[in-house]
Write a protein that holds these residues in place. Structure first.
Motif, PDB file in Angstrom:
ATOM      1  N   PRO A 127      79.612  76.882  90.793  1.00 13.86           N
ATOM      2  CA  PRO A 127      78.203  77.335  91.265  1.00 13.86           C
ATOM      3  C   PRO A 127      78.042  78.959  91.536  1.00 13.86           C
ATOM      4  O   PRO A 127      77.073  79.753  91.337  1.00 13.86           O
ATOM      5  CB  PRO A 127      77.949  76.505  92.565  1.00 13.86           C
ATOM      6  N   TYR A 128      79.276  79.541  91.773  1.00 13.16           N
ATOM      7  CA  TYR A 128      79.396  80.842  92.115  1.00 13.16           C
ATOM      8  C   TYR A 128      79.239  81.402  90.737  1.00 13.16           C
ATOM      9  O   TYR A 128      78.515  82.491  90.630  1.00 13.16           O
ATOM     10  CB  TYR A 128      80.586  81.125  92.837  1.00 13.16           C
ATOM     11  N   VAL A 129      80.087  81.070  89.762  1.00 21.96           N
ATOM     12  CA  VAL A 129      80.057  81.546  88.324  1.00 21.96           C
ATOM     13  C   VAL A 129      78.616  81.390  87.894  1.00 21.96           C
ATOM     14  O   VAL A 129      78.166  82.576  87.033  1.00 21.96           O
ATOM     15  CB  VAL A 129      80.894  80.796  87.682  1.00 21.96           C
ATOM     16  N   ASN A 130      77.835  80.247  88.067  1.00 24.36           N
ATOM     17  CA  ASN A 130      76.479  80.330  87.587  1.00 24.36           C
ATOM     18  C   ASN A 130      75.853  81.235  88.438  1.00 24.36           C
ATOM     19  O   ASN A 130      74.822  82.141  87.545  1.00 24.36           O
ATOM     20  CB  ASN A 130      75.958  78.846  88.098  1.00 24.36           C
ATOM     21  N   ILE A 144      82.265  84.201  80.064  1.00 23.27           N
ATOM     22  CA  ILE A 144      82.847  83.185  78.984  1.00 23.27           C
ATOM     23  C   ILE A 144      83.614  82.195  79.753  1.00 23.27           C
ATOM     24  O   ILE A 144      84.554  82.495  80.496  1.00 23.27           O
ATOM     25  CB  ILE A 144      83.663  84.136  77.907  1.00 23.27           C
ATOM     26  N   GLY A 145      83.422  81.081  79.648  1.00 21.33           N
ATOM     27  CA  GLY A 145      84.110  79.954  80.162  1.00 21.33           C
ATOM     28  C   GLY A 145      85.053  79.582  79.084  1.00 21.33           C
ATOM     29  O   GLY A 145      84.791  79.625  77.883  1.00 21.33           O
ATOM     30  N   ASP A 168      75.967  72.113  85.062  1.00 19.20           N
ATOM     31  CA  ASP A 168      74.552  73.435  84.994  1.00 19.20           C
ATOM     32  C   ASP A 168      75.113  74.481  84.400  1.00 19.20           C
ATOM     33  O   ASP A 168      74.690  75.606  84.796  1.00 19.20           O
ATOM     34  CB  ASP A 168      73.833  73.531  86.299  1.00 19.20           C
ATOM     35  N   VAL A 169      76.094  74.569  83.404  1.00 17.80           N
ATOM     36  CA  VAL A 169      76.671  75.651  82.717  1.00 17.80           C
ATOM     37  C   VAL A 169      75.769  76.226  81.630  1.00 17.80           C
ATOM     38  O   VAL A 169      75.492  75.392  80.887  1.00 17.80           O
ATOM     39  CB  VAL A 169      78.230  75.478  82.367  1.00 17.80           C
ATOM     40  N   GLN A 170      75.282  77.555  81.691  1.00 15.20           N
ATOM     41  CA  GLN A 170      74.417  78.108  80.891  1.00 15.20           C
ATOM     42  C   GLN A 170      75.012  79.046  80.041  1.00 15.20           C
ATOM     43  O   GLN A 170      74.671  79.515  78.999  1.00 15.20           O
ATOM     44  CB  GLN A 170      73.136  78.574  81.687  1.00 15.20           C
ATOM     45  N   HIS A 171      76.057  79.654  80.488  1.00 16.46           N
ATOM     46  CA  HIS A 171      76.859  80.630  79.913  1.00 16.46           C
ATOM     47  C   HIS A 171      77.902  80.197  78.748  1.00 16.46           C
ATOM     48  O   HIS A 171      77.997  78.877  78.746  1.00 16.46           O
ATOM     49  CB  HIS A 171      77.797  81.617  80.913  1.00 16.46           C
ATOM     50  N   PRO A 172      78.302  80.984  77.804  1.00 15.17           N
ATOM     51  CA  PRO A 172      79.023  80.509  76.720  1.00 15.17           C
ATOM     52  C   PRO A 172      80.451  80.036  77.207  1.00 15.17           C
ATOM     53  O   PRO A 172      81.226  80.460  78.322  1.00 15.17           O
ATOM     54  CB  PRO A 172      79.351  81.882  75.937  1.00 15.17           C
TER      55      PRO A 172
END
Length: 379
Positions: A127-130, A144-145, A168-172
């Motif tokens: 959740p912090y990364v999001n 970038i995950g 709920d990951v939206q990033h690449p």
């Protein structure tokens, strides 16, 4: 022995050496290098609380400069050019599945975030990364995950896609099925973050959970350095809704399967490899152990319920989760009561127990036939 016979023996010896050399080269040249996998705990490896952890000592000319980064440090450092991604396969959340490694992001600040989607620590961390991605991507941040598998089922793109959607990951995100990029970054922990500046140099490393306000401050500093006129929103880490870090007194999680007999307590005295077997729970379950009752099949990384099957653990915690695959039910029983949890979809982390108080508990799981249990974790 005459000179002719000595000559023949020398030729024969040389032939053996040449054949062995060819066999060795064929075994190594025909396959890309296989990195040594990590030895994680059930919930993902974690550095000792407050230490910052340490990078792997396996260095190469490409990554030895990472030693200049002290994990968890407040000050930014110059830790050399970020290692290139290696051995990655499927990309998610990019146009047409296009590869977008850090080398293509020059001019942007990049957060390389290592994760394993069913890892309990990663579930708390994501959740912090999001939130950072949502708040700062318009100001020049790219996240970038790198999905580096803790379990074999994470090597299947469909499972990873479902797991990322659940977080709920939206990033690449890119799959790192053979842990080659993990190894290139000298990583040892789930989760971990490597922060790159707009020139592609690594400037900060965070190993394990925590340090969220510090990482956000470092992101903001690098964004301002890259774009002095950028307008940044207010910091967001303090507003993130995420499960709290477990107390240091929480019992470590357990991995299941016949290769994890060191934490097993039951009868037979260790899980039997690769075949259906009847098990009996012991009179007591030692803290930090796991035991089986009923019929199970154990392999290297999990146990599969074959009928009326029970799994028992004992731990000090307020939360109990399990990494489970298959479709069925798990009935969770403690001295406080019981509840039944439905399990379906891609293998992943399943919440079993949520209590107000962290204390020692014996937890018995009645697992329906066909469910495959990989690990039990606590928080």
């Amino acid at each position: 022995m005459d000179r002719r016979r000595l000559g023949l023996l020398a030729v024969a010896a040389l032939a053996v050496v040449l054949v062995v050399g060819v066999l060795v080269r064929s075994a190594t040249d025909d396959e890309s290098p296989r990195p040594t996998p990590p030895s994680p705990s059930a919930s993902g490896t974690a550095p000792p609380r407050g230490t910052g952890g340490s990078l792997s000592s396996l260095t190469s000319p490409e990554n030895e400069a990472l030693s200049r980064c002290r994990p968890g440090a407040d000050a930014l450092a110059d830790c050399g050019k970020a290692p290139a991604f290696s051995g990655t396969t499927r990309w998610f959340n990019t146009p047409g599945g296009r590869a977008e490694p850090p080398a293509t992001q020059r001019g942007k600040v990049v957060l390389v975030s290592f994760l394993s989607y069913p890892c309990a620590s990663c579930v708390r961390h994501q959740p912090y990364v999001n939130a950072w991605y949502d708040a700062y991507r318009g100001a020049g941040l790219q996240v970038i995950g790198v999905e580096s598998p803790e379990h074999d089922f994470e090597k299947r793109p469909a499972n990873v896609a479902a797991g990322l959607a659940g977080l709920d990951v939206q990033h690449p995100v890119v799959m790192d099925p053979r842990l080659e990029t993990w190894t290139a970054y000298r990583n040892r922990y789930w989760p971990s973050s490597f922060l790159l500046d707009a020139r592609g140099a690594v400037r900060a490393v965070q190993l394990g959970e925590g340090g969220y306000e510090r990482t956000e401050r470092q992101i903001r500093t690098l964004l301002r350095a890259a774009r002095p006129d950028v307008e940044l929103p207010s910091p967001v880490s303090g507003d993130v809704d995420a499960p709290p870090l477990p107390p240091t007194s929480t019992t470590p999680g357990v991995r299941l399967g016949w290769t994890h007999a060191d934490t097993y307590a039951g009868a037979p005295s260790r899980p039997v490899a690769g075949r259906s077997e009847d098990y009996r729970l012991g009179a007591d379950q030692p803290t930090g152990s796991w035991g089986l009752g009923g019929t199970w099949t154990a392999d290297t990384a999990a146990v599969t319920a074959e009928g009326e099957s029970r799994l028992r653990v004992r731990a000090r915690s307020s939360r109990v989760d399990a990494v489970v695959g298959g479709t069925g039910t798990i009935t969770v029983s403690t001295e406080e009561g019981s509840r039944t949890v439905e399990v379906s979809g891609a293998p992943g982390l399943v919440g079993l127990l949520r209590a107000d108080e962290a204390r020692e508990r014996t937890v018995t799981l009645e697992v329906s036939a066909g469910l495959r249990v990989y690990a039990v974790t606590y928080a």
